[in-house]
Design an enzyme around this catalytic site. Structure first.
Site, PDB file in Angstrom:
ATOM      1  N   GLY A 133       0.818  -1.209   0.000  1.00 16.23           N
ATOM      2  CA  GLY A 133       0.000   0.000   0.000  1.00 16.23           C
ATOM      3  C   GLY A 133       0.849   1.256   0.000  1.00 16.23           C
ATOM      4  N   GLU A 148      20.612  -5.239 -21.903  1.00 17.59           N
ATOM      5  CA  GLU A 148      20.926  -6.537 -22.516  1.00 17.59           C
ATOM      6  C   GLU A 148      19.937  -6.898 -23.635  1.00 17.59           C
ATOM      7  OE1 GLU A 148      23.614  -7.952 -22.156  1.00 17.59           O
ATOM      8  OE2 GLU A 148      24.382  -7.280 -20.222  1.00 17.59           O
TER       9      GLU A 148
END
Length: 386
Positions: free
Chosen positions: A344, A368
């Site tokens: 939360g 990558e």
């Protein structure tokens, strides 16, 4: 999923203890203020052999494979992805081992394995990212030296490294289908904590991946001796792509580590947090989120182990490596986001590590090779090249 051996479990547990006791406390302290990875952690990693996991024993390394490399990376990423990435600064050149001369291997690899000679990788440019063949940075032969001039981008650890592996164009090609030819690689050695002579730069402001800095570099007649060229002149494109299968498995491992860290934090929080007279771990919505998160992590881990086995057996697996990089990175952002949701409002603060895992997971979809590049590779294997 391949079964872990006793040796694998020992390696995994050692990395987990190191992460829990050393890496995670440092990350929780330093990431919020964008502090650097402490040198003491780097030295401890060297003592554990992490910079030489892939380096052959004859050069002082551990002589292990992608499987062990990724086991360690996953555990380190559970604490701080930047530290999990740091191990590549010693192991990354192993993909280019066959391109190095025997003298270069004997000179560089033992120091890398000891963590005394860590590198940065300078490949990308403002106009050359996924399109590696579009490199425009140039190197001109001047007597017994090469003179490098041009701009580079996304060079992480350029200041803290002991060398920068620089890719520059040394030749031209008329054939537009052969733009990858004419690119050469140079080992530019430098004092730790500084940029090389003839190189200036600016740090790139990032939303995550803290612990080290990423640079935009300008090479202005930076001189390097001819014997610092790695591989044959004009053929460094193959050097740059030689270790992509292992690099993508390594990114998958980091993604999985981040996701596992997010899940662990979410589980712990759900048991402690009480609402409406009960812990939120008793709410079906939370329980189903956790079940889905755990399942996705395990699926990614199984695929990663399979890819690592193929790499270590010498089986070509560029399609599968792209699959695990794609699946694990997409999964990681999704799972860490769910973990943040479970925490939360607390998840949206720097008081909890889950926001760091979420920020860093987002990057795994980019470096990558982006998710889109991975999908291109996979679809080309299935459908043929367009």
């Amino acid at each position: 999923m391949p079964e872990l051996t006793d040796e694998h479990r020992m390696i995994q547990e050692s990395a987990r203890d190191f992460t829990r006791n050393v890496v995670l406390p440092a990350a929780n302290r330093l990431d919020p203020v964008k502090g650097d990875i402490p040198r003491e952690i780097i030295d401890q990693m060297a003592e554990l052999g992490y910079f030489g996991i892939l380096i052959p024993e004859e050069y002082g390394g551990l002589g292990l494979g992608a499987f062990e490399y990724c086991l360690v990376a996953e555990e380190l990423a559970r604490g701080w992805m930047s530290v999990a990435s740091l191990i590549a600064r010693g192991n990354a050149l192993i993909g280019s081992l066959k391109y190095m001369t025997p003298d270069q291997q004997a000179h560089y690899l033992p120091k890398m394995a000891r963590g005394e000679f860590l590198g940065a990788f300078s490949l990308s440019e403002p106009d050359a990212g996924s399109d590696v063949a579009n490199i425009s940075c140039r190197a001109k032969r001047v007597g017994d030296e090469w003179e490098i001039t041009g701009n580079k981008y996304w060079c992480t650890f350029a200041d803290g490294a002991d060398f920068i592996l620089v890719f520059a164009r040394t030749g031209e090609t008329i054939d537009p289908k052969a733009r990858h030819r004419g690119i050469s690689a140079f080992m530019v050695e430098k004092p730790r904590g500084e940029l090389p002579e003839g190189v200036s730069g600016n740090t790139i402001p990032k939303i995550g991946y803290h612990g080290w800095t990423t640079w935009e570099l300008a090479f202005d007649k930076c001189r390097v001796s001819a014997d610092k060229m790695v591989g044959e002149e004009g053929k460094a494109f193959y050097l740059a792509t030689a270790g992509l299968e292992t690099a993508r498995a390594h990114t998958a491992a980091r993604s999985i580590g981040l996701a596992q860290a997010g899940l662990d934090d979410a589980i712990e929080y759900s048991k402690q947090r009480r609402q409406f007279g009960a812990s939120i771990s008793s709410f079906q919505a939370i329980r189903f989120k956790i079940a889905t998160m755990a399942t996705e992590i395990e699926a990614a881990r199984s695929l990663m182990y399979s890819v690592c086995e193929k790499i270590d057996q010498g089986v070509r697996c560029d399609k599968e490596a792209s699959m695990v990089k794609l699946f694990a990175s997409e999964m990681s952002e999704r799972v860490t986001s769910e973990a943040l949701q479970i925490l939360g409002g607390g998840g949206y603060t720097t008081l909890n590590a889950v926001e760091r895992h979420w920020r860093d997971a987002r990057l795994t979809k980019i470096f990558e090779g982006t998710s889109e590049i991975q999908m291109r590779i996979i679809s080309d294997h299935i459908l043929g090249r367009d």
